[in-house]
Design a protein around this motif. Structure first.
Motif, mmCIF file in Angstrom:
data_model
loop_
_atom_site.group_PDB
_atom_site.id
_atom_site.type_symbol
_atom_site.label_atom_id
_atom_site.label_comp_id
_atom_site.label_asym_id
_atom_site.label_seq_id
_atom_site.Cartn_x
_atom_site.Cartn_y
_atom_site.Cartn_z
ATOM 1 N N VAL A 93 -69.739 2.894 -4.873
ATOM 2 C CA VAL A 93 -71.141 2.277 -4.678
ATOM 3 C C VAL A 93 -71.650 1.620 -6.048
ATOM 4 N N LEU A 94 -71.647 2.742 -6.839
ATOM 5 C CA LEU A 94 -72.078 2.137 -8.270
ATOM 6 C C LEU A 94 -71.615 1.057 -8.847
ATOM 7 N N VAL A 95 -70.315 0.713 -8.704
ATOM 8 C CA VAL A 95 -69.647 -0.410 -9.059
ATOM 9 C C VAL A 95 -70.089 -1.664 -8.322
ATOM 10 N N TYR A 96 -70.324 -1.576 -7.013
ATOM 11 C CA TYR A 96 -70.992 -2.462 -6.070
ATOM 12 C C TYR A 96 -72.402 -2.894 -6.528
ATOM 13 N N MET A 97 -73.044 -1.815 -6.984
ATOM 14 C CA MET A 97 -74.742 -2.229 -7.226
ATOM 15 C C MET A 97 -74.538 -2.892 -8.614
ATOM 16 N N VAL A 98 -73.775 -2.466 -9.467
ATOM 17 C CA VAL A 98 -73.720 -3.175 -10.950
ATOM 18 C C VAL A 98 -73.340 -4.749 -10.563
ATOM 19 N N PHE A 99 -72.381 -4.928 -9.868
ATOM 20 C CA PHE A 99 -71.822 -6.232 -9.402
ATOM 21 C C PHE A 99 -73.176 -7.129 -8.822
ATOM 22 N N LYS A 100 -73.751 -6.500 -7.802
ATOM 23 C CA LYS A 100 -74.966 -7.341 -7.353
ATOM 24 C C LYS A 100 -76.252 -7.375 -8.185
ATOM 25 N N TYR A 101 -76.308 -6.525 -9.331
ATOM 26 C CA TYR A 101 -77.315 -6.541 -10.335
ATOM 27 C C TYR A 101 -77.043 -7.902 -10.945
ATOM 28 N N ILE A 102 -75.833 -7.868 -11.348
ATOM 29 C CA ILE A 102 -75.331 -8.878 -12.335
ATOM 30 C C ILE A 102 -75.484 -10.318 -11.705
ATOM 31 N N ARG A 103 -75.022 -10.339 -10.479
ATOM 32 C CA ARG A 103 -75.019 -11.338 -9.612
ATOM 33 C C ARG A 103 -76.192 -12.018 -9.330
ATOM 34 N N ASN A 104 -77.135 -11.083 -8.705
ATOM 35 C CA ASN A 104 -78.547 -11.688 -8.196
ATOM 36 C C ASN A 104 -79.713 -11.128 -9.101
ATOM 37 N N GLY A 105 -79.446 -10.140 -10.068
ATOM 38 C CA GLY A 105 -80.563 -9.707 -10.858
ATOM 39 C C GLY A 105 -81.643 -8.611 -10.082
ATOM 40 N N GLN A 106 -81.114 -8.031 -9.326
ATOM 41 C CA GLN A 106 -81.829 -7.168 -8.440
ATOM 42 C C GLN A 106 -81.027 -6.133 -7.844
ATOM 43 N N VAL A 107 -81.616 -4.916 -7.516
ATOM 44 C CA VAL A 107 -81.111 -3.933 -6.922
ATOM 45 C C VAL A 107 -80.990 -3.908 -5.179
ATOM 46 N N ASP A 108 -79.950 -3.834 -4.700
ATOM 47 C CA ASP A 108 -79.640 -3.584 -3.356
ATOM 48 C C ASP A 108 -80.461 -2.267 -2.740
ATOM 49 N N LEU A 109 -81.620 -2.569 -2.064
ATOM 50 C CA LEU A 109 -82.342 -1.601 -1.865
ATOM 51 C C LEU A 109 -81.751 -0.432 -0.576
ATOM 52 N N VAL A 110 -81.020 -1.053 0.129
ATOM 53 C CA VAL A 110 -80.142 -0.274 0.980
ATOM 54 C C VAL A 110 -79.018 0.455 0.576
ATOM 55 N N VAL A 111 -78.253 -0.245 -0.483
ATOM 56 C CA VAL A 111 -77.159 0.448 -0.963
ATOM 57 C C VAL A 111 -77.708 1.470 -2.153
ATOM 58 N N LEU A 112 -78.696 1.449 -2.695
ATOM 59 C CA LEU A 112 -79.466 2.169 -3.728
ATOM 60 C C LEU A 112 -79.703 3.536 -2.755
ATOM 61 N N PHE A 113 -80.045 3.426 -1.544
ATOM 62 C CA PHE A 113 -80.475 4.670 -0.559
ATOM 63 C C PHE A 113 -79.219 5.158 0.035
ATOM 64 N N ILE A 114 -78.087 4.379 0.161
ATOM 65 C CA ILE A 114 -76.645 4.854 0.605
ATOM 66 C C ILE A 114 -76.507 5.963 -0.661
ATOM 67 N N LEU A 115 -76.561 5.312 -1.987
ATOM 68 C CA LEU A 115 -76.263 6.188 -2.995
ATOM 69 C C LEU A 115 -77.152 7.490 -2.946
ATOM 70 N N ILE A 116 -78.452 7.343 -2.785
ATOM 71 C CA ILE A 116 -79.310 8.494 -2.860
ATOM 72 C C ILE A 116 -78.839 9.629 -1.804
ATOM 73 N N LEU A 117 -78.463 9.061 -0.504
ATOM 74 C CA LEU A 117 -77.995 9.763 0.669
ATOM 75 C C LEU A 117 -76.581 10.664 0.288
ATOM 76 N N LEU A 118 -75.659 9.985 -0.476
ATOM 77 C CA LEU A 118 -74.420 10.255 -1.025
ATOM 78 C C LEU A 118 -74.639 11.474 -1.838
ATOM 79 N N LEU A 119 -75.580 11.246 -2.919
ATOM 80 C CA LEU A 119 -75.636 12.315 -3.943
ATOM 81 C C LEU A 119 -76.418 13.572 -3.287
#
Length: 200
Positions: A93-119
């Motif tokens: 999930v972190l690899v995906y979030m870094v990829f999305k941030y580099i590509r779009n310059g923003q954090v994917d909110l849905v995936v961020l909360f998937i990460l929070i749920l996982l943690l």
């Protein structure tokens, strides 16, 4: 006659439990939103990174660990075995979030909360083996609620059914199912609150 009824109930519960595992449920949601919000080409570009950076690596990781005997089953229902699974999914999930941030310059909110749920589930796993199936289906229901009330209601029913099947197939106790649902409800409310704040 009673034995056949039990066999049918167990078989049906196992089918539902396997069908709505966390990866499939999240995958269905991402396909739904990709088709709903984008053209076919854009939908493909939206979904492909999720598939290649999270979904496929996690499926390969679980399958490989089951084949090598490190995991007892595809559900990874053993509490001790879950620790390495949580770490691997979190890394994906972190690899995906870094990829999305580099590509779009923003954090994917849905995936961020998937990460929070996982943690949160990972922390919970030190004390109780909370049901991932239940937790992620409750969260998917919240994701649907954010865009479509009907789908949100339908997926809430699916989440409740999945929780019940996890007890019937013996993967979790009622306490573990309620714990997973409780964690997901809190994370889901936080997600919906943040989504409303960002939209206003």
């Amino acid at each position: 006659m009673e034995e056949k009824k039990h066999s049918f109930l167990f078989g049906a519960s196992k089918f539902i439990s396997d069908l709505f595992n966390p990866l499939v449920s999240l995958c269905l949601f991402f396909v739904y939103t990709s088709i709903r919000l984008y053209s076919f080409e854009d939908a493909l570009m939206h979904f492909l990174p999720l598939l290649l950076l999270i979904i496929l690596p996690v499926v390969i990781w679980i399958t490989w660990n089951v084949k090598t005997g490190r995991y007892t089953n595809m559900d990874v229902s053993n509490r001790v075995q879950r620790f390495s699974l949580y770490f691997f999914i979190t890394a994906s999930v972190l690899v995906y979030m870094v990829f999305k941030y580099i590509r779009n310059g923003q954090v994917d909110l849905v995936v961020l909360f998937i990460l929070i749920l996982l943690l949160t589930m990972q922390i919970s796993n030190y004390y109780i083996k909370s049901s991932m199936h239940t937790a992620f289906n409750v969260f998917v229901a919240a994701l649907y609620f954010a865009t479509d009330l009907g789908w949100g209601m339908a997926w809430s029913g699916i989440a409740a059914l999945v929780g019940l099947t996890r007890v019937i197939v013996g993967r979790h106790t009622s306490k573990e199912v309620f714990m997973g649902a409780g964690i997901a409800v809190v994370v889901s409310f936080l997600y919906l609150y943040c989504r409303i704040q960002f939209q206003s």
